[in-house]
Design a protein around this motif. Structure first.
Motif, PDB file in Angstrom:
ATOM      1  N   MET A 121       0.820  -1.200   0.000  1.00 43.35           N
ATOM      2  CA  MET A 121       0.000   0.000   0.000  1.00 43.35           C
ATOM      3  C   MET A 121       0.858   1.257   0.000  1.00 43.35           C
ATOM      4  N   MET A 122       1.925   1.250   0.772  1.00 41.21           N
ATOM      5  CA  MET A 122       2.813   2.422   0.816  1.00 41.21           C
ATOM      6  C   MET A 122       3.406   2.692  -0.559  1.00 41.21           C
ATOM      7  N   ARG A 123       3.841   1.640  -1.251  1.00 40.50           N
ATOM      8  CA  ARG A 123       4.393   1.820  -2.605  1.00 40.50           C
ATOM      9  C   ARG A 123       3.347   2.393  -3.539  1.00 40.50           C
ATOM     10  N   GLU A 124       2.135   1.850  -3.489  1.00 40.45           N
ATOM     11  CA  GLU A 124       1.072   2.281  -4.398  1.00 40.45           C
ATOM     12  C   GLU A 124       0.611   3.709  -4.107  1.00 40.45           C
ATOM     13  N   LEU A 125       0.793   4.151  -2.869  1.00 45.89           N
ATOM     14  CA  LEU A 125       0.424   5.515  -2.501  1.00 45.89           C
ATOM     15  C   LEU A 125       1.586   6.490  -2.648  1.00 45.89           C
ATOM     16  N   GLY A 126       2.696   6.004  -3.225  1.00 45.69           N
ATOM     17  CA  GLY A 126       3.845   6.867  -3.501  1.00 45.69           C
ATOM     18  C   GLY A 126       4.654   7.228  -2.273  1.00 45.69           C
ATOM     19  N   MET A 127       4.614   6.390  -1.251  1.00 41.74           N
ATOM     20  CA  MET A 127       5.328   6.674  -0.013  1.00 41.74           C
ATOM     21  C   MET A 127       6.638   5.894   0.057  1.00 41.74           C
ATOM     22  N   ASP A 128       7.545   6.384   0.865  1.00 41.80           N
ATOM     23  CA  ASP A 128       8.793   5.688   1.130  1.00 41.80           C
ATOM     24  C   ASP A 128       8.490   4.477   1.995  1.00 41.80           C
ATOM     25  N   VAL A 129       8.803   3.283   1.496  1.00 41.05           N
ATOM     26  CA  VAL A 129       8.491   2.052   2.235  1.00 41.05           C
ATOM     27  C   VAL A 129       9.584   1.809   3.271  1.00 41.05           C
ATOM     28  N   SER A 130       9.453   2.475   4.389  1.00 39.91           N
ATOM     29  CA  SER A 130      10.461   2.405   5.452  1.00 39.91           C
ATOM     30  C   SER A 130       9.856   2.986   6.725  1.00 39.91           C
ATOM     31  N   PRO A 131      10.539   2.816   7.854  1.00 37.21           N
ATOM     32  CA  PRO A 131      10.071   3.476   9.075  1.00 37.21           C
ATOM     33  C   PRO A 131      10.008   4.995   8.934  1.00 37.21           C
ATOM     34  N   LEU A 132      10.832   5.555   8.046  1.00 36.79           N
ATOM     35  CA  LEU A 132      10.767   6.989   7.796  1.00 36.79           C
ATOM     36  C   LEU A 132       9.425   7.351   7.169  1.00 36.79           C
ATOM     37  N   GLY A 133       8.972   6.542   6.207  1.00 39.66           N
ATOM     38  CA  GLY A 133       7.671   6.773   5.591  1.00 39.66           C
ATOM     39  C   GLY A 133       6.540   6.639   6.590  1.00 39.66           C
ATOM     40  N   VAL A 134       6.647   5.661   7.488  1.00 47.93           N
ATOM     41  CA  VAL A 134       5.639   5.483   8.536  1.00 47.93           C
ATOM     42  C   VAL A 134       5.616   6.712   9.444  1.00 47.93           C
ATOM     43  N   THR A 135       6.806   7.205   9.798  1.00 47.65           N
ATOM     44  CA  THR A 135       6.900   8.373  10.671  1.00 47.65           C
ATOM     45  C   THR A 135       6.288   9.595  10.011  1.00 47.65           C
ATOM     46  N   GLU A 136       6.573   9.795   8.728  1.00 45.88           N
ATOM     47  CA  GLU A 136       6.013  10.942   8.014  1.00 45.88           C
ATOM     48  C   GLU A 136       4.491  10.877   8.000  1.00 45.88           C
ATOM     49  N   PHE A 137       3.935   9.669   7.876  1.00 50.07           N
ATOM     50  CA  PHE A 137       2.490   9.500   7.847  1.00 50.07           C
ATOM     51  C   PHE A 137       1.866   9.823   9.211  1.00 50.07           C
ATOM     52  N   LEU A 138       2.562   9.464  10.291  1.00 48.58           N
ATOM     53  CA  LEU A 138       2.021   9.624  11.641  1.00 48.58           C
ATOM     54  C   LEU A 138       2.563  10.840  12.384  1.00 48.58           C
ATOM     55  N   ARG A 139       3.372  11.646  11.735  1.00 47.27           N
ATOM     56  CA  ARG A 139       4.131  12.680  12.446  1.00 47.27           C
ATOM     57  C   ARG A 139       3.254  13.703  13.155  1.00 47.27           C
ATOM     58  N   THR A 140       2.051  13.950  12.693  1.00 47.09           N
ATOM     59  CA  THR A 140       1.186  14.922  13.369  1.00 47.09           C
ATOM     60  C   THR A 140       0.505  14.317  14.599  1.00 47.09           C
ATOM     61  N   THR A 141       0.655  13.013  14.775  1.00 49.68           N
ATOM     62  CA  THR A 141       0.007  12.334  15.907  1.00 49.68           C
ATOM     63  C   THR A 141       0.991  11.890  16.971  1.00 49.68           C
ATOM     64  N   ILE A 142       2.181  11.408  16.559  1.00 50.76           N
ATOM     65  CA  ILE A 142       3.103  10.783  17.511  1.00 50.76           C
ATOM     66  C   ILE A 142       4.210  11.745  17.957  1.00 50.76           C
ATOM     67  N   ASP A 143       4.819  11.404  19.095  1.00 50.51           N
ATOM     68  CA  ASP A 143       5.998  12.125  19.595  1.00 50.51           C
ATOM     69  C   ASP A 143       7.275  11.315  19.377  1.00 50.51           C
ATOM     70  N   ARG A 144       7.105   9.976  19.391  1.00 46.93           N
ATOM     71  CA  ARG A 144       8.261   9.085  19.360  1.00 46.93           C
ATOM     72  C   ARG A 144       7.932   7.849  18.528  1.00 46.93           C
ATOM     73  N   ILE A 145       8.993   7.186  18.057  1.00 42.46           N
ATOM     74  CA  ILE A 145       8.783   5.946  17.313  1.00 42.46           C
ATOM     75  C   ILE A 145       9.933   4.984  17.604  1.00 42.46           C
ATOM     76  N   VAL A 146       9.585   3.704  17.675  1.00 38.53           N
ATOM     77  CA  VAL A 146      10.563   2.632  17.830  1.00 38.53           C
ATOM     78  C   VAL A 146      10.657   1.907  16.498  1.00 38.53           C
ATOM     79  N   ILE A 147      11.869   1.795  15.964  1.00 39.53           N
ATOM     80  CA  ILE A 147      12.081   1.104  14.700  1.00 39.53           C
ATOM     81  C   ILE A 147      13.007  -0.086  14.936  1.00 39.53           C
ATOM     82  N   ASP A 148      13.090  -0.960  13.975  1.00 40.19           N
ATOM     83  CA  ASP A 148      13.926  -2.150  14.144  1.00 40.19           C
ATOM     84  C   ASP A 148      15.411  -1.811  14.029  1.00 40.19           C
TER      85      ASP A 148
END
Length: 313
Positions: free
Chosen positions: A243-270
């Motif tokens: 879905m991230m690829r099809e929506l033109g997003m970076d398929v990575s924790p960075l892309g996830v962070t950009e999507f959630l950045r207005t909601t979250i303060d912190r993120i744990v990645i692998d």
């Protein structure tokens, strides 16, 4: 009841972390909020996939191989239904059917989804509190290059094959967040909100789409911590990466962070994605890395401890 921690969860991936958290936190300290955008009526029954996955996982009776349904399930009813020419594309196990029959009957008699979930959880031996995101019906609709598809049509019947253009949540605008969630978000005792490693579009966004949820999260003093469902450019389970690829997003924790950045303060990645930590921090989001692939109970508990520690516990 005064909860110290709220976990927002979808199905399999979210339930794994919820189980880890349940082993690390007392029952009165953790509230698990389930996405119900996947819910639908099938064969005359109300089916709540994410709620059931959470209940079965925390009860220790989920199917450890497929991640959903019950361990030791049989399929006699589906086989008989198939012989009659009925719909068997959404498989319901014989023991699992009892859950849907009970829920559907109680809802028809005026019980709320929260009440039924509490009743089922209690019988199953779940000690921690699980609630739906809302008592109202909210349906996730996937917008694809083949038109709009209901979630289960896209996810199960079509096996996520159509190209995704967007997602909308039918009925969300008229829904209200679960009262238990509302009170927990207003409680000064709250120490953190954890967004479990679930599909951000299909599992997290439906919860955030309920009126008042985003606004409440924006005002709480406690940290809001997400766990990335993407590891090394791949989703552990499900169509998140596709879905991230099809929506033109970076398929990575960075892309996830950009999507959630207005909601979250912190993120744990692998740990495998540690090189992305500086880029994530440049977005103004605190970030750390830890082993996030959860195969064993020890893995789940270890990640839960890492998330709680990063949240300031």
């Amino acid at each position: 009841m005064s909860f110290k921690w709220i976990a927002l969860s979808g199905g399999v991936g979210g339930a794994k972390l919820a189980l880890g958290l349940a082993h690390e936190l007392d029952p009165g300290d953790l509230l698990v909020v389930a996405n119900t955008g996947d819910d639908f009526d099938h064969l005359g029954l109300r089916i709540c996939p994410d709620l059931d996955t959470l209940m079965y996982t925390l009860a220790g009776c989920s199917n450890s191989t497929q991640g959903w349904g019950l361990e030791g399930e049989t399929w006699a009813c589906m086989e008989a239904l198939g012989r009659l020419g009925g719909e068997t594309w959404f498989r319901l196990g014989d023991r699992d059917l009892a859950t849907h029959l009970y829920r559907s009957d109680r809802l028809r008699h005026g019980a709320t989804l929260s009440q039924v979930t509490h009743e089922l959880s209690s019988v199953l031996g779940v000690r921690h509190h699980i609630v739906p995101m809302s008592e109202a019906r909210v349906a996730t609709v996937v917008i694809t290059d083949e038109g709009e598809l209901s979630f289960q049509d896209y996810f199960v019947a079509r096996q996520c094959a159509p190209r995704v253009r967007g997602v909308r949540f039918e009925g969300a605008e008229n829904a209200h967040m679960c009262e238990t969630l509302r009170l927990a978000l207003e409680d000064d005792a709250l120490r953190g909100v954890i967004i479990c490693p679930s599909n951000p579009f299909l599992s997290v966004e439906p919860i955030l789409a309920i009126p008042g949820v985003r606004e409440a999260l924006a005002t709480i003093k406690a940290p809001i911590v997400a766990v990335s469902p993407i590891v090394g450019g791949q989703a552990i389970k499900g169509p998140t990466a596709k879905m991230m690829r099809e929506l033109g997003m970076d398929v990575s924790p960075l892309g996830v962070t950009e999507f959630l950045r207005t909601t979250i303060d912190r993120i744990v990645i692998d740990l495998a994605d540690s090189s992305l930590l500086p880029s994530i921090r440049n977005l103004g989001i605190e970030a750390t890395s830890a082993p996030t692939v959860m195969r064993s109970l020890d893995d789940k508990r270890s990640l839960a401890r890492a998330v709680l520690e990063f949240s300031g516990a």
